[in-house]
Design an enzyme around this catalytic site. Sequence first.
Site, PDB file in Angstrom:
ATOM      1  N   ASP A  38      21.832   0.411  70.202  1.00  0.00           N
ATOM      2  CA  ASP A  38      20.665   0.636  71.056  1.00  0.00           C
ATOM      3  C   ASP A  38      19.985  -0.689  71.396  1.00  0.00           C
ATOM      4  O   ASP A  38      18.793  -0.878  71.166  1.00  0.00           O
ATOM      5  CB  ASP A  38      19.698   1.593  70.360  1.00  0.00           C
ATOM      6  CG  ASP A  38      20.331   2.947  70.068  1.00  0.00           C
ATOM      7  OD1 ASP A  38      19.990   3.922  70.747  1.00  0.00           O
ATOM      8  OD2 ASP A  38      21.204   3.013  69.173  1.00  0.00           O
TER       9      ASP A  38
ATOM     10  N   HIS B 139      15.202  12.705  67.452  1.00  0.00           N
ATOM     11  CA  HIS B 139      16.596  13.183  67.563  1.00  0.00           C
ATOM     12  C   HIS B 139      17.063  13.930  66.314  1.00  0.00           C
ATOM     13  O   HIS B 139      18.259  13.949  65.989  1.00  0.00           O
ATOM     14  CB  HIS B 139      17.546  12.021  67.853  1.00  0.00           C
ATOM     15  CG  HIS B 139      17.157  11.200  69.041  1.00  0.00           C
ATOM     16  ND1 HIS B 139      17.023  11.743  70.295  1.00  0.00           N
ATOM     17  CD2 HIS B 139      16.850   9.874  69.166  1.00  0.00           C
ATOM     18  CE1 HIS B 139      16.662  10.786  71.143  1.00  0.00           C
ATOM     19  NE2 HIS B 139      16.541   9.654  70.487  1.00  0.00           N
TER      20      HIS B 139
ATOM     21  N   ASP C 157      24.495   2.872  73.632  1.00  0.00           N
ATOM     22  CA  ASP C 157      23.260   2.528  74.340  1.00  0.00           C
ATOM     23  C   ASP C 157      23.203   1.016  74.507  1.00  0.00           C
ATOM     24  O   ASP C 157      22.566   0.294  73.720  1.00  0.00           O
ATOM     25  CB  ASP C 157      22.021   3.072  73.641  1.00  0.00           C
ATOM     26  CG  ASP C 157      21.798   4.564  73.908  1.00  0.00           C
ATOM     27  OD1 ASP C 157      22.615   5.166  74.642  1.00  0.00           O
ATOM     28  OD2 ASP C 157      20.827   5.117  73.385  1.00  0.00           O
TER      29      ASP C 157
ATOM     30  N   ASN D   4      23.805   8.079  74.983  1.00  0.00           N
ATOM     31  CA  ASN D   4      23.242   8.909  76.047  1.00  0.00           C
ATOM     32  C   ASN D   4      22.795   8.089  77.250  1.00  0.00           C
ATOM     33  O   ASN D   4      22.803   8.579  78.397  1.00  0.00           O
ATOM     34  CB  ASN D   4      22.071   9.740  75.517  1.00  0.00           C
ATOM     35  CG  ASN D   4      21.023   8.908  74.815  1.00  0.00           C
ATOM     36  OD1 ASN D   4      21.319   8.248  73.810  1.00  0.00           O
ATOM     37  ND2 ASN D   4      19.791   8.928  75.312  1.00  0.00           N
TER      38      ASN D   4
ATOM     39  N   HIS E  85      27.629   7.544  68.333  1.00  0.00           N
ATOM     40  CA  HIS E  85      26.255   7.248  68.738  1.00  0.00           C
ATOM     41  C   HIS E  85      25.226   8.118  68.013  1.00  0.00           C
ATOM     42  O   HIS E  85      24.266   7.614  67.439  1.00  0.00           O
ATOM     43  CB  HIS E  85      26.076   7.398  70.247  1.00  0.00           C
ATOM     44  CG  HIS E  85      24.715   6.970  70.705  1.00  0.00           C
ATOM     45  ND1 HIS E  85      24.276   5.669  70.579  1.00  0.00           N
ATOM     46  CD2 HIS E  85      23.681   7.668  71.254  1.00  0.00           C
ATOM     47  CE1 HIS E  85      23.032   5.581  71.030  1.00  0.00           C
ATOM     48  NE2 HIS E  85      22.642   6.779  71.442  1.00  0.00           N
TER      49      HIS E  85
ATOM     50  N   HIS F 181      21.267   5.717  68.170  1.00  0.00           N
ATOM     51  CA  HIS F 181      20.464   6.759  68.808  1.00  0.00           C
ATOM     52  C   HIS F 181      19.023   6.792  68.310  1.00  0.00           C
ATOM     53  O   HIS F 181      18.087   6.774  69.107  1.00  0.00           O
ATOM     54  CB  HIS F 181      21.141   8.118  68.618  1.00  0.00           C
ATOM     55  CG  HIS F 181      20.677   9.181  69.566  1.00  0.00           C
ATOM     56  ND1 HIS F 181      20.378   8.929  70.890  1.00  0.00           N
ATOM     57  CD2 HIS F 181      20.468  10.520  69.385  1.00  0.00           C
ATOM     58  CE1 HIS F 181      20.023  10.065  71.486  1.00  0.00           C
ATOM     59  NE2 HIS F 181      20.058  11.026  70.588  1.00  0.00           N
ATOM     60  N   VAL F 182      18.826   6.867  67.020  1.00  0.00           N
ATOM     61  CA  VAL F 182      17.482   6.840  66.435  1.00  0.00           C
ATOM     62  C   VAL F 182      17.064   5.379  66.296  1.00  0.00           C
ATOM     63  O   VAL F 182      17.762   4.583  65.658  1.00  0.00           O
ATOM     64  CB  VAL F 182      17.453   7.534  65.059  1.00  0.00           C
ATOM     65  CG1 VAL F 182      16.049   7.470  64.467  1.00  0.00           C
ATOM     66  CG2 VAL F 182      17.931   8.959  65.187  1.00  0.00           C
TER      67      VAL F 182
END
Length: 462
Positions: free
Chosen positions: A173, A333, A200, A238, A323, A360-361
Amino acid sequence: MTILNDKKMGSMIPKFIFIGYIFLCYLENVNGGVTSTFIRSEWPSVDIPLDNEVFVKPKGPNAPEQVHITQGDYDGKGMIIIWVTPDEPGSNQVKYGTSEKKYDFTAKGETVKNYTFYNYTSGYIHQCHLENLEYDTKYYYEIGEGDSARSFWFQTPPKIDPNASYKFGIIGDLGQTYNSLSTLEHYIESGAQTVLHVGDLSYADRYKYHDMGVRWDSYGRFVEKIAAYQPWIWTTGNHEIEYMPYMNEVTPFKQYLYRYPTPYSACKSSNPLWYAIRRASAHIIVLSSYSPFVKYTPQWEWLQDEFKKVDRKQTPWLIVIMHTPIYNSNSAHYMEGESMRVAFESWFVQYKVDVVFAGHVHAYERSYRISNIHYNITSGVSYPVPDKSAPVYITVGDGGNQEGLASRFNDPQPEYSAFREASYGHSTLEIMNKTHASYHWNRNDDGKKVATDSFVLHNQYW
């Protein structure tokens, strides 16, 4: 007051010893997780302005830019070189060799491509495969021509061997903020040799219309100082989906797939979004959280076959990257990875995966070895339990993107969670031999790299 006589006291001593032993055993098996209270956002979570020097274009007419490399085959003897020329296709070859400025070999690239996304038109995207490289060798390479030619280098991994040492960096991310820059600068200091990027990448989808493509370009220039010199093994998140009906752009992952190729065909995958490589003593499986993965889908079928191909006598370290985390105690999430957990967790335990990295987080979290594979709707334990055959799950979605940190963890901390903190940073996994690896999570603290969470990872097979 009653005083026990010696005889009664003597008969109770063994009972006290036994009770104390049981209590100590209990303490030994209780894992006290840590929720760090340290939370820092060094700089505002906004993207660096486009006129900043970190996005500067190289000098020269039609000079190659956004150079990045990734492994080009299954076993580490190939490399894919990717670059963009802004104005016209230009030269589509790579000159390379083992001496600086002396290039004994030339490889021709694939067909040059460009694409449109709404009213944005990309530059000309080049991909060139270098094959049959020697292991553990430094190669110099040059792209472009004339005054616009640019030179770089990379180091191939050691040959596949159970005791081959190797150091991976793990980033997730990332984006292109000042916090992202801090992460990259700290990563450079780590001495890691290959980046595992858990998805990401650019966060270009935070923009609209023409600016989306522009921010893919700026991201490519932003990471070039690392990505041109060592391979990045990437997966999608995402923010790579970019499903934008309001712009009539409805092909998922369109911009990502043009820019970030993978060696998926080398491992018999049918799609570049999921694949596997072997590097040094590690077998690395890359999964796609946002592609179909339930039973009988192509990703499910491929993963079933790939696990059967893993040879722990050659590559003892089995690593999975994805992810969306399947274990996450952050309110952000929360439980989004549950469906993939149901689909794949039993395989992770069956094949004794060593570690699963996810993003993701926008925080950091590490689990103990746990599984939740015994519940079948009508019976069985329905919560995670300690499992020596299970992987350690690590979330590193803390690269620095413009959405900021996910600072709200669920309370109380679940028993399976070993350590968690909402700060920016990156991780390293240094494989020492076939039995031991050293893991570190490094926090970006006041512009300095601070080793905050670390442990020795014991190989599941050996």
